[in-house]
Design a protein around this motif. Structure first.
Motif, PDB file in Angstrom:
ATOM      1  N   LEU A  39       0.851  -1.184   0.000  1.00  0.00           N
ATOM      2  CA  LEU A  39       0.000   0.000   0.000  1.00  0.00           C
ATOM      3  C   LEU A  39       0.885   1.231   0.000  1.00  0.00           C
ATOM      4  CD1 LEU A  39      -2.654  -1.072   2.663  1.00  0.00           C
ATOM      5  CD2 LEU A  39      -3.001  -0.902   0.200  1.00  0.00           C
ATOM      6  N   GLY A  40       0.519   2.243  -0.767  1.00  0.00           N
ATOM      7  CA  GLY A  40       1.331   3.450  -0.811  1.00  0.00           C
ATOM      8  C   GLY A  40       0.689   4.528  -1.655  1.00  0.00           C
ATOM      9  N   LEU A  41       1.349   5.678  -1.679  1.00  0.00           N
ATOM     10  CA  LEU A  41       0.847   6.826  -2.431  1.00  0.00           C
ATOM     11  C   LEU A  41       1.545   6.978  -3.776  1.00  0.00           C
ATOM     12  CD1 LEU A  41       0.686   9.482   0.450  1.00  0.00           C
ATOM     13  CD2 LEU A  41      -1.161   8.048  -0.406  1.00  0.00           C
ATOM     14  N   ASN A  42       2.820   6.608  -3.829  1.00  0.00           N
ATOM     15  CA  ASN A  42       3.616   6.875  -5.020  1.00  0.00           C
ATOM     16  C   ASN A  42       4.117   5.573  -5.630  1.00  0.00           C
ATOM     17  OD1 ASN A  42       3.539   9.777  -4.610  1.00  0.00           O
ATOM     18  ND2 ASN A  42       4.929   9.408  -2.886  1.00  0.00           N
ATOM     19  N   PRO A  43       3.602   5.202  -6.812  1.00  0.00           N
ATOM     20  CA  PRO A  43       4.076   3.971  -7.445  1.00  0.00           C
ATOM     21  C   PRO A  43       5.524   4.094  -7.895  1.00  0.00           C
ATOM     22  CG  PRO A  43       2.581   5.161  -8.904  1.00  0.00           C
ATOM     23  CD  PRO A  43       2.540   5.861  -7.584  1.00  0.00           C
ATOM     24  N   ARG A  44       6.252   3.001  -7.735  1.00  0.00           N
ATOM     25  CA  ARG A  44       7.617   2.936  -8.232  1.00  0.00           C
ATOM     26  C   ARG A  44       7.591   2.451  -9.678  1.00  0.00           C
ATOM     27  NH1 ARG A  44       9.116  -0.481  -2.840  1.00  0.00           N
ATOM     28  NH2 ARG A  44       9.073   1.250  -1.347  1.00  0.00           N
ATOM     29  N   PRO A  45       8.696   2.627 -10.412  1.00  0.00           N
ATOM     30  CA  PRO A  45       8.725   2.152 -11.798  1.00  0.00           C
ATOM     31  C   PRO A  45       8.357   0.672 -11.887  1.00  0.00           C
ATOM     32  CG  PRO A  45      10.634   3.532 -11.363  1.00  0.00           C
ATOM     33  CD  PRO A  45       9.952   3.331 -10.045  1.00  0.00           C
ATOM     34  N   GLY A  46       7.463   0.353 -12.808  1.00  0.00           N
ATOM     35  CA  GLY A  46       7.053  -1.032 -13.000  1.00  0.00           C
ATOM     36  C   GLY A  46       5.881  -1.470 -12.153  1.00  0.00           C
ATOM     37  N   GLU A  47       5.378  -0.599 -11.263  1.00  0.00           N
ATOM     38  CA  GLU A  47       4.245  -0.961 -10.414  1.00  0.00           C
ATOM     39  C   GLU A  47       2.928  -0.511 -11.046  1.00  0.00           C
ATOM     40  OE1 GLU A  47       5.692  -1.158  -5.797  1.00  0.00           O
ATOM     41  OE2 GLU A  47       5.191   0.820  -6.608  1.00  0.00           O
TER      42      GLU A  47
END
Length: 443
Positions: free
Chosen positions: A338-346
């Motif tokens: 769970l999070g606010l900012n997707p990382r590359p590839g997510e």
């Protein structure tokens, strides 16, 4: 070190003590405040304002995380679990995320000796075994509890001496919650009837901690072998072990099995079938429930997630709120957080779009996804992505109560499609990343 700070007396004292020690002991200190989305908005805003002022006064960087309004209550209601347990698991997951973002190796929580004794008493009433009766651990993994040796009265004395104020959570008076019933109704009577009860309970927990440690060491000697997302053991080796060791081993391994975003605490009554005699060869379920199954498969036992629709190619697993699942037959794995900012590839799926429970399963005949650009069958998507027919049946499909939520086609050389049109700025999301798989094997 990152400290979880609610604004209440215990966490306020915790941050104050850690801030006074950070320079001398040579560690960097961060704070994280989690809004559970449960209490009235005005109270939550006042909590946050108090925490901001505290952190500013102590010079501690603050990370604020929020659970969407009503999510904990909805998960508790739909999953048949307590609101306390759901909120706790959500909070700990967000604290781990905040610690990772800050580069903090440890996460400090403000539990006191009073919390520890209340927990042991609660676990006694719930019929817990040695692990539960050991109470709150001083350290478990990255989580540490520096105030566990201090009483609640000592915490209040520290706040008074330092001139610090703290927030009072009105829900602490709500006797719908077991801990509050124990604290407000049972403990006053216990203090009157049994002087010295607290010391006796502490001695009990220390003894049970030693028993639990012994059982952990003995359970590690059992010849379990990793098998997908579960564990396999020779049936005779399991049933020749002492019954107490069998139950302890199942409890220990259950913590490492993905079985849904808010797994329930397993009772000894649920695990009672493991105490009996060896049922002999054959294929049957010995234990089933809470997303778990103990299954006899002739010479072996399998303990792991309850695969609801097993077939030659099919699979179905409950999805954890954070963690990794291996996707059978594809060579790929899916990591969830769970999070606010997707990382590359997510792939980012807004939490507002998710209606638990969540499962990850193989594609089925007739599957469709209702996306922003209209409806499409998964079969047509696989064709458009150029997924080989031999792999099309293994495409991982993320499903919630409303139907297909996302198609994780990258596991088999395709792309990803979701039901959502994407998150808004700053919106909490379920973040999914697929690694490995057919596409990478062909490269």
């Amino acid at each position: 070190m990152l400290a979880g700070v609610s604004g209440g007396p215990d966490s306020t004292a915790l941050l104050s003590v850690l801030a006074s020690l950070a320079s001398d002991l040579g560690f960097s200190l961060y704070a994280c405040h989690v809004d559970h989305g449960i209490r009235p908005a005005g109270e939550r805003e006042a909590d946050l304002a108090a925490v901001r002022a505290l952190c500013a006064g102590l010079g501690v960087p603050l990370d604020v995380r929020a659970i969407p309004d009503g999510m904990c209550e909805r998960e508790a209601r739909e999953g048949g679990r307590s609101l306390e347990e759901v909120a706790r698991r959500r909070r700990l997951a967000l604290l781990v995320e905040a610690a990772d973002a800050a580069g903090a190796g440890f996460i400090a929580l403000g539990h006191t000796r009073d919390d520890h004794r209340e927990t042991v008493l609660m676990r006694t009433l719930q019929g817990a075994g040695p692990r539960g009766l050991a109470g709150i651990a001083l350290r478990r993994g990255r989580f540490v509890r520096p105030l566990l040796g201090a009483s609640r009265a000592e915490v209040m004395a520290h706040l008074a001496a330092e001139g610090l104020s703290a927030r009072t959570d009105a829900s602490n008076a709500d006797t719908r919650f077991l801990r509050n019933r124990v604290r407000l109704l049972l403990l006053p009577a216990l203090r009157r009837a049994v002087p010295g009860w607290g010391t006796a309970l502490s001695e009990l927990s220390r003894g049970m901690a030693r028993v639990a440690q012994f059982l952990d060491e003995e359970a590690a000697r059992l010849p379990w072998k990793r098998c997908g997302t579960g564990w396999r053991i020779d049936r005779r080796a399991f049933f020749t072990a002492h019954p107490a060791l069998r139950v302890h081993a199942l409890l220990h391994l259950a913590d490492r099995v993905p079985r849904g975003s808010q797994p329930a605490r397993l009772s000894h009554r649920f695990l009672e079938p493991a105490l009996g005699a060896d049922p002999g060869p054959g294929s049957r379920y010995l234990i089933r429930g809470h997303g778990l199954a103990l299954r006899s498969d002739h010479a072996d036992l399998f303990w792991g997630p309850d695969i609801v629709s097993p077939s030659e190619k099919g699979y179905l697993f409950p999805v954890p709120s954070f963690g990794t699942l291996n996707i059978e037959g594809t060579g790929a794995s899916a990591a969830f957080r769970l999070g606010l900012n997707p990382r590359p590839g997510e792939t980012a799926i807004p939490v507002r779009e998710v209606v638990p429970p969540l499962v990850l399963r193989s594609r089925r005949k007739g599957d469709r996804i209702e996306g922003p650009s209209g409806s499409a069958t998964l079969k047509s998507l696989c064709g458009a992505w150029g997924v080989p027919r031999v792999l099309a049946g293994l495409v991982p499909v993320l499903v919630d109560r409303r139907g297909v939520l996302a198609v994780l086609g990258t596991a088999v050389g395709g792309r990803t499609a979701t039901r959502s049109d994407g998150p808004l700025a700053g919106e909490e999301c379920l973040l999914v990343r697929v690694t490995g798989g057919a596409k990478e094997r062909r490269a």
